[in-house]
Scaffold this motif. Structure first.
Motif: not given
Length: 302
Positions: A117-129, A133-144
């Motif tokens: 869900q977090m990945r989808e929100r980052l993709k569509v811009g639903g998570l305003k960061v 922060t977006k780079t760090r979240l993306t790296a964490m999501l890609d790792m898991e």
């Protein structure tokens, strides 16, 4: 020209021809000399004959290619992650009766769903960061992501049964998680253990259980006693005060500190008033017992 002069000229010519001939011979010898092999090629010549193709050896990096730092060497030698381990653990929990496995597997499935869900929100811009922060979240999501992607649909479909098993085993928070997962499909008659477990966990200072139990109490007014409703409202009031205090300390919204909003806060706090037929002394006693079971950081400021 004297005889001596002629002899000196011939001697000079002979010496010049001799020097030229020596240089030509030396140049030819240099051209025919085999150039020295590179260090890696020399090392390869010293190795024994390779094993047959039926037993291939892994290709190891050359010594010059190995990073010098210890962390870099450790990262190079670390085996690749086992992306199927999470799927195997969940499958084992589904087929096993070992206590504690169901709750752990349910939490892992839910964790993967939340990451999706977090990945989808980052993709569509639903998570305003911000970008960092977006780079760090993306790296964490890609790792898991690889491990979660390996969890198949059949395993994910076992989330509710796993939560029911976790509830039956007495895991703290399992009832609140089950209620949240069932949503509008919740049937209290079909889940007779849900409310007692919610009450037990709420009284043990599990915040999510308190929220879910308060929600049920608003939906079913006769579900709890007036004193129990009062206790839940007191917990909600304390949590609201803590949230407002954190916002004011962060000064993220100047409007929160304006005097004109004090009346708004008073109206907001009205929803947490005790029921008319609740006993304030008993509510205070029960609330104090709950607070004594809370982590230190969760206790309200004096």
């Amino acid at each position: 020209m004297t005889t001596l002069s002629r002899r000196l000229i011939w001697l000079a010519l002979l010496l010049g021809l001799g020097l030229l001939a020596w240089r030509v011979i030396a140049w030819q010898a240099q051209e025919e000399r085999v150039p020295a092999l590179p260090q890696r090629a020399q090392a390869a010549l010293a190795l024994p004959e390779p094993l047959p193709a039926s037993a291939p050896l892994p290709v190891l990096p050359a010594a010059a290619d190995v990073p010098a730092s210890a962390p870099a060497r450790a990262a190079l030698l670390r085996p690749p992650p086992d992306v199927m381990r999470l799927q195997r653990d969940i499958q084992f929990a589904i087929s096993s009766n070992e206590p504690g496995k169901a709750g752990k597997a349910a939490r892992r499935i839910k964790h993967c769903e939340q990451l999706d869900q977090m990945r989808e929100r980052l993709k569509v811009g639903g998570l305003k960061v911000d970008d960092t922060t977006k780079t760090r979240l993306t790296a964490m999501l890609d790792m898991e992501a690889p491990a979660c992607q390996a969890v198949d649909a059949a395993s994910r479909a076992q989330l509710v049964p796993l939560l029911r098993r976790s509830l039956a085993e007495g895991d703290k928070g399992a009832a609140a998680s089950l209620m949240s997962e069932l949503g509008s499909n919740l049937d209290l008659a079909a889940e007779p253990d849900l409310v007692p477990a919610l009450r037990r966990d709420a009284w043990a200072c599990d915040r999510l259980s308190q929220i879910q139990l308060a929600q049920l109490a608003r939906r079913y007014p006769q579900l709890l006693t007036p004193n129990e409703v009062g206790v839940l409202r007191e917990q909600e009031r304390a949590a609201a005060i803590r949230s407002v205090q954190r916002l004011r300390q962060a000064a993220s919204d100047p409007r929160l500190t304006a005097a004109q909003n004090e009346s708004v806060m008073e109206r907001f706090m009205e929803r947490f008033k005790l029921p008319a037929d609740a006993d304030p002394a008993e509510v205070a006693r029960l609330s104090a017992e709950i607070q004594s079971r809370c982590p230190v950081a969760a206790k309200p400021a004096s």
